[in-house]
Design an enzyme around this catalytic site. Structure first.
Site, short mmCIF file in Angstrom:
data_model
loop_
_atom_site.label_atom_id
_atom_site.label_comp_id
_atom_site.label_asym_id
_atom_site.label_seq_id
_atom_site.Cartn_x
_atom_site.Cartn_y
_atom_site.Cartn_z
N ASP A 99 0.73 -1.14 0.17
CA ASP A 99 -0.14 0.19 -0.06
C ASP A 99 0.73 1.25 0.09
OD1 ASP A 99 -2.50 1.56 0.72
OD2 ASP A 99 -3.41 -0.47 1.26
N ASP A 206 -3.27 4.55 -2.09
CA ASP A 206 -4.18 5.15 -1.24
C ASP A 206 -4.75 6.59 -1.95
OD1 ASP A 206 -5.49 4.60 1.36
OD2 ASP A 206 -4.83 6.63 1.54
N GLU A 275 -6.55 3.69 -5.82
CA GLU A 275 -7.74 4.13 -5.21
C GLU A 275 -8.37 5.43 -5.53
OE1 GLU A 275 -9.86 4.17 -0.93
OE2 GLU A 275 -8.09 4.91 -1.22
N HIS A 348 -11.15 -3.36 3.07
CA HIS A 348 -11.01 -3.11 4.62
C HIS A 348 -11.77 -1.69 4.84
CE1 HIS A 348 -8.31 -0.37 2.61
NE2 HIS A 348 -8.20 0.29 3.66
N ASP A 349 -12.42 -1.10 3.71
CA ASP A 349 -13.16 0.09 4.00
C ASP A 349 -14.93 -0.36 3.92
OD1 ASP A 349 -11.00 1.69 4.52
OD2 ASP A 349 -10.89 2.07 2.32
C1 NOJ Z 1 -8.46 5.13 2.03
C2 NOJ Z 1 -7.87 3.91 2.99
O1 NOJ Z 1 -8.49 2.78 2.11
C3 NOJ Z 1 -8.70 4.12 3.97
O2 NOJ Z 1 -8.79 2.79 5.03
C4 NOJ Z 1 -8.02 5.05 4.76
O3 NOJ Z 1 -8.74 5.45 6.18
C5 NOJ Z 1 -8.10 6.25 4.15
N1 NOJ Z 1 -7.71 6.21 2.58
C6 NOJ Z 1 -6.88 7.32 4.66
O4 NOJ Z 1 -5.67 6.91 4.25
#
Ligand code: NOJ
Ligand code: CA
Length: 601
Positions: A99, A206, A275, A348-349
């Site tokens: 990441d 990210d 992302e 994970h989000d």
């Molecule tokens: C996206 C990530 O997937 C998330 O888990 C994170 O909290 C935010 N970006 C900030 O880095």
């Protein structure tokens, strides 16, 4: 054309290291834990592992706040543990992607600490701004503009040492880096090269589409000082949303192309995935078109928004299958000619897909719907991503009290919405968290039915950092790996199919029956001129049909027409039911609950 790079045939498996496997009994997953489970991953058949951040970090946002990019957090192990993981993974033919979190650092990173001194060469590496004119610095209302942080509160934090505010889109321990500064960018590229030289195979980047901000002609942020741009309307919680003015900014392509030149040119065998909040389908094509030298693929979030209320994701609304078709379809069509898609439900989000899009009301429906959803997603054109535990059909956490949550977003937003702004009752917010909290996907990996699900030893001095889901008794790897009817075995077959049939990775995607609210159907085919060079693909076409509901469904018209005279069991490549059951369903034109299959026409 069909350029077919290696990652087009690959399946990626995302590991959230903190929740994967603990080996030293401290209640947190670690790198030796991942290494100890590589045989399981190789057995599943995936090609690439993506590790959520394991760098040195105060862990304010579980590692997405990095204080040293070139070291491993002691909680996860050491750099030599990382080297060992890389070597052992490569030995098994698995690639490893890390990441890359470079929209922001931790406030404990040396760069940020140095930048607190306005005379230091790092002074301009972050977005520092003075208090609003006529206000006492550090007092309420003195923030440079009205932007709110995604994790609650103002997006500006006052630093008495510097006498100014710094901008943070995420927590106040995650200050945004100032990508306008070329020396900062070079430092990031040097760090990336250091990791690639060490042997990693690429990066998941990210919120990479947030690095260029929409500044005015003088380089000023919207609503700040004499800025000629507005920061946007203030919402019921007292803040405006930085999103529209911080996503897909004017210099994004320039920065990504520069990164490509400085880091990736001349390298082979790597992959990049960004992302991408705020990226339209047209921009998706541009950024992932190899001719533009930016990124290999992006994660778009249109389809994971379809059950979000108009004000916030915590106000969950019922979703429609036609909206899933529309959003996934836009992504598929955007990259049909050039560029590439990434395919995912879980990460994970996000909450767990089987709880969110499937049916967990009975064991039978949970297993069926987990398989059907997997088949639906993996049979699209693009690179599929599996999030740890998804291959077992793991469910949401089932938390009912705030003290069970660990995620700062969930906890901060509860307080902001319930206690501070009073826009929602505590009960409703807990219901919102139960459906949408990121902790739903962060409970420990369920390896077996032991006290802590095999995530950590039963005699471990510390409990797991977040509660284990009690359904580990029914849902766990030990009971699934050798069961041919398990969700795990179904994933194995899906992955095998992708590896063995060129239509799955390269075939064109065409939606059928777009208006049907129960059945999601499409074909995958190669046009004659492309199929010519590829022997197995010649004359072949795959039909994918999914009853995405717990009720029987009629085979819709376009799908029925395509099936026409065919009904042979040997044409069913994969089904969530037995082959003879699916053949029978086709004969009567009626699909059973979550019946889903791939059919060779
Ligand atoms: C996206 C990530 O997937 C998330 O888990 C994170 O909290 C935010 N970006 C900030 O880095
Ligand atoms: Ca540990």
């Amino acid at each position: 054309g069909n350029h077919n790079p290696w990652w087009a045939n690959a399946v990626v498996y995302q590991i959230y290291p903190r929740s994967f496997q603990d080996t030293n009994g401290d209640g947190c997953g670690d790198l030796p834990g991942i290494t100890s489970r590589l045989d399981y991953l190789a057995d599943l058949g995936v090609d690439v592992l993506w590790l959520s951040p394991v760098y040195k970090s105060p862990q304010d946002d579980n590692g997405y706040d990095i204080s040293d990019y070139q070291d491993i957090d002691p909680m996860f192990g050491t750099l030599s543990d990382m080297d060992r993981l890389l070597a052992e993974a490569h030995q098994r033919g698995l690639k490893v992607v890390m990441d890359l979190v470079v929209n922001h650092t931790s406030d404990e990173h040396a760069w940020f600490q140095a930048s607190r001194d306005p005379q230091d060469p790092h002074a301009d590496w972050y977005w520092w701004r003075p208090a609003k004119e006529g206000h006492e610095p550090g007092t309420p209302g003195a923030e440079p503009n009205s932007w709110g942080s995604y994790f609650g509160g103002s997006a500006w934090e006052y630093d008495p040492q510097r006498g100014e505010y710094y901008f943070h889109q995420f927590s106040k321990k995650q200050p945004d880096l100032n990508w306008e500064n070329p020396r900062m960018r070079q430092a990031v590229y040097a760090m990336m090269n250091w990791w690639l030289d060490r042997g990693i195979d690429g990066f998941r980047m990210d919120v990479i589409t947030l690095i260029s901000k929409h500044v005015d002609a003088d380089g000023e942020l919207p609503g700040v000082g004499r800025s000629t741009m507005s920061a946007g309307p203030v919402g019921p919680e007292g803040y405006s949303n930085p999103g529209p003015l911080c996503q897909d900014g004017p210099r994004l392509d320039e920065f990504l192309q520069e990164m490509h030149r400085e880091v990736f040119d001349g390298r082979h065998g790597y992959m990049t995935v960004g992302e991408a909040p705020g990226i339209s389908p047209v921009r998706d094509e541009f950024i992932t078109n190899p001719a533009n030298h930016e990124l290999d693929m992006l994660f778009l979030f249109e389809h994971t928004d379809i059950d979000h209320g108009p004000e916030s994701k915590w106000d969950v609304v019922p979703w429609k299958l036609t909206d899933l078709k529309k959003t996934l379809g836009r992504h598929q069509r955007a990259v049909a000619q050039a560029g590439w898609a990434s395919l995912f439900f879980d990460n994970h989000d996000q909450p767990r897909s089987v709880s969110r899009w499937g049916d967990t009301s009975t064991d039978r429906l949970r297993v069926l719907s987990a398989k059907a959803l997997a088949l639906l997603m993996h049979m699209h054109r693009g690179t599929p991503y599996i999030y740890q535990g998804e291959e077992l059909g793991m469910t949401n956490a089932g938390f009912t009290r705030l003290d069970q949550y660990r995620d700062l977003e969930s906890i901060n937003l509860y307080h902001q919405r319930v206690d501070q702004a009073g826009v929602v009752s505590g009960e409703r917010m807990l219901a919102g968290l139960a459906a949408m909290s990121r902790d739903n996907s962060r409970t420990p990996m369920q390896w077996d039915d032991g006290k802590y699900a095999g995530f950590t030893a039963e005699y471990a001095p510390r409990e797991p950092w977040i509660p284990v889901n009690p359904n580990k008794d029914q849902i766990n790897a030990a009971s699934q790996v050798r069961d041919p009817d398990s969700v795990f075995s179904f994933y194995q077959r899906l992955i095998e199919l992708r590896h063995s049939d060129v239509l799955v990775s390269a075939g064109e995607w065409d939606l059928l029956d777009p208006e049907d609210e129960q059945v999601y159907a499409f074909t995958r085919s190669l046009p004659a001129e492309q199929a010519a060079g590829i022997k197995e693909a010649e004359g072949h076409k795959l039909l994918v049909v999914v009853n995405a509901s717990s009720r029987p469904a009629k085979v819709p018209a376009q799908t029925r027409a395509l099936l026409g005279g065919h009904a042979g069991a040997d044409q069913i490549l994969l089904s969530t039911y037995k082959e003879e059951e699916t053949t029978a369903s086709l004969l009567i034109g009626k699909l059973s609950p979550w019946e889903a299959f791939v059919y060779r026409l």
